[in-house]
Design an enzyme around this catalytic site. Structure first.
Site, PDB file in Angstrom:
ATOM      1  NE  ARG A 110      -3.888   0.418   1.817  1.00  0.00           N
ATOM      2  CZ  ARG A 110      -5.165   0.586   2.164  1.00  0.00           C
ATOM      3  NH1 ARG A 110      -5.495   1.475   3.083  1.00  0.00           N
ATOM      4  NH2 ARG A 110      -6.110  -0.121   1.591  1.00  0.00           N
ATOM      5  CG  HIS A 137      -8.094  -0.002  -3.504  1.00  0.00           C
ATOM      6  ND1 HIS A 137      -7.381  -1.143  -3.199  1.00  0.00           N
ATOM      7  CD2 HIS A 137      -8.684   0.401  -2.336  1.00  0.00           C
ATOM      8  CE1 HIS A 137      -7.528  -1.405  -1.905  1.00  0.00           C
ATOM      9  NE2 HIS A 137      -8.317  -0.496  -1.369  1.00  0.00           N
ATOM     10  CD  GLN A 140     -12.921  -2.063  -1.590  1.00  0.00           C
ATOM     11  OE1 GLN A 140     -12.234  -2.046  -0.576  1.00  0.00           O
ATOM     12  NE2 GLN A 140     -14.123  -2.623  -1.612  1.00  0.00           N
ATOM     13  CG  ASP A 229     -13.793   5.947  -1.511  1.00  0.00           C
ATOM     14  OD1 ASP A 229     -13.867   5.796  -0.269  1.00  0.00           O
ATOM     15  OD2 ASP A 229     -12.737   5.759  -2.142  1.00  0.00           O
ATOM     16  CB  CYS A 268     -14.038   0.866  -0.598  1.00  0.00           C
ATOM     17  SG  CYS A 268     -13.374   2.537  -0.466  1.00  0.00           S
ATOM     18  NE  ARG A 296     -10.230  -5.551  -0.175  1.00  0.00           N
ATOM     19  CZ  ARG A 296      -9.465  -4.539   0.270  1.00  0.00           C
ATOM     20  NH1 ARG A 296     -10.027  -3.495   0.865  1.00  0.00           N
ATOM     21  NH2 ARG A 296      -8.159  -4.548   0.116  1.00  0.00           N
TER      22      ARG A 296
END
Length: 311
Positions: A110, A137, A140, A229, A268, A296
């Protein structure tokens, strides 16, 4: 000799690989029904394998899901804060990749900069996974796609999605999904917060039905899936200006009513309740955010198995 597989963007798997990953994620989730979270899957397919997880940014779901995914697959995880590595003292990305390639079997990163993850993957002799960058991402997005297919019990091809708010990294990965899997995507974003033009162009070149609009009601009209988001992502500046610009894009009951009956709501997480989404929506019957978060784990397992050539 071919190099290792990487998963930096959805396109690394391609349409066929994505379909394989999604099918495996759902299969493994079903097979675990009733088991304790820490119990290994049948056959423990990654027994003895070690995943290094490097974090330059805070993480809840990515950190936990990759750790649990490796445990359930029979492997283990070493979690590392970037500032605790020699990277923080000047060692190059490439040298770090070469060293970790001798110690572990795969790496998830990340990072602040997508270019750093790409450089790491280029130098690594093991699979590398993008755990989030400013550009995309993909992990996700796999969980999002899985959740929708789970709810609808059919492939996402031909479904219509609406994105509300900032044209950010998660939006980029859904744009990519539209080009790869044939879903239609309408992104309602305020002026100045559009998605990356290159990401849009690539998806459209693949045949993706992707449009950017300014009117949130127009975006959600007839949508099967409504996604938002946080308006202020990690590293973003100008929080007050962002919030002012995006306030009309809040997902609330009135906006959800313009979508198809029973439309699925995704986020998310973490959510800023009362800003990008109201409590009524995120806690309501159309919300799939908790399934999305759980998925996830199953998505990461399928991604890892695909990277190791086990699918």
């Amino acid at each position: 000799m071919t190099g290792p597989r990487h998963f930096l963007n959805l396109a690394d798997a391609g349409p066929e690989g994505l379909r394989t990953i999604l099918a495996e994620a759902r299969r493994r989730k079903s097979a675990r029904a009733g088991r304790p979270k820490g119990a290994a899957d049948d056959g423990a397919p990654l027994s003895g394998h070690v995943l290094a997880a490097i974090f330059e940014k805070p993480s809840t779901r990515t950190r936990l899901s990759f750790d649990l995914a490796m445990r359930q697959l029979g492997g283990s995880t070493i979690t590392l804060a970037a500032q605790d590595l020699q990277l923080g003292r000047g060692e190059t990305i490439e040298d770090t990749a070469r060293v970790l390639s001798r110690f572990v079997d795969a790496v998830v990163i990340r990072a602040h900069a997508h270019a750093d993850v790409a450089a790491f993957a280029q130098a690594a002799a093991i699979p590398v996974i993008n755990g989030l960058t400013e550009l995309s991402h993909p992990c996700q997005a796999v969980a999002d796609l899985m959740t929708v297919e789970e709810r609808l019990d059919r492939p996402v091809t031909g479904t219509r999605w609406a994105w509300l708010g900032d044209g950010n990294n998660v939006a980029h990965s859904l744009i990519e999904a539209a080009g790869l899997l044939g879903l239609a995507l309408r992104l309602a974003v305020p002026e100045g917060y559009d998605p990356d033009p290159g990401v849009l162009a690539t998806a459209r070149a693949r045949g993706g039905d992707v449009r950017v609009v300014r009117d949130p009601a127009a975006a959600v009209l007839g949508a099967d899936v409504v996604v938002t988001d946080t308006w202020v992502s990690m590293g973003d500046s100008g929080a007050e200006a962002r919030i002012r610009a995006m306030t009309p894009y809040q997902v609330n009951p009135m906006l959800m009513a313009a979508a198809r009956p029973g439309a699925i709501f995704l986020h998310c997480l973490p959510a800023h309740r009362g800003k990008e989404v109201t409590d009524t929506v995120i806690d309501g019957p159309q919300s799939a955010v908790w399934d999305e978060a759980e998925n996830r784990v199953h998505a990461q397992k399928a991604i890892l198995l695909w990277l190791f050539g086990r699918l």
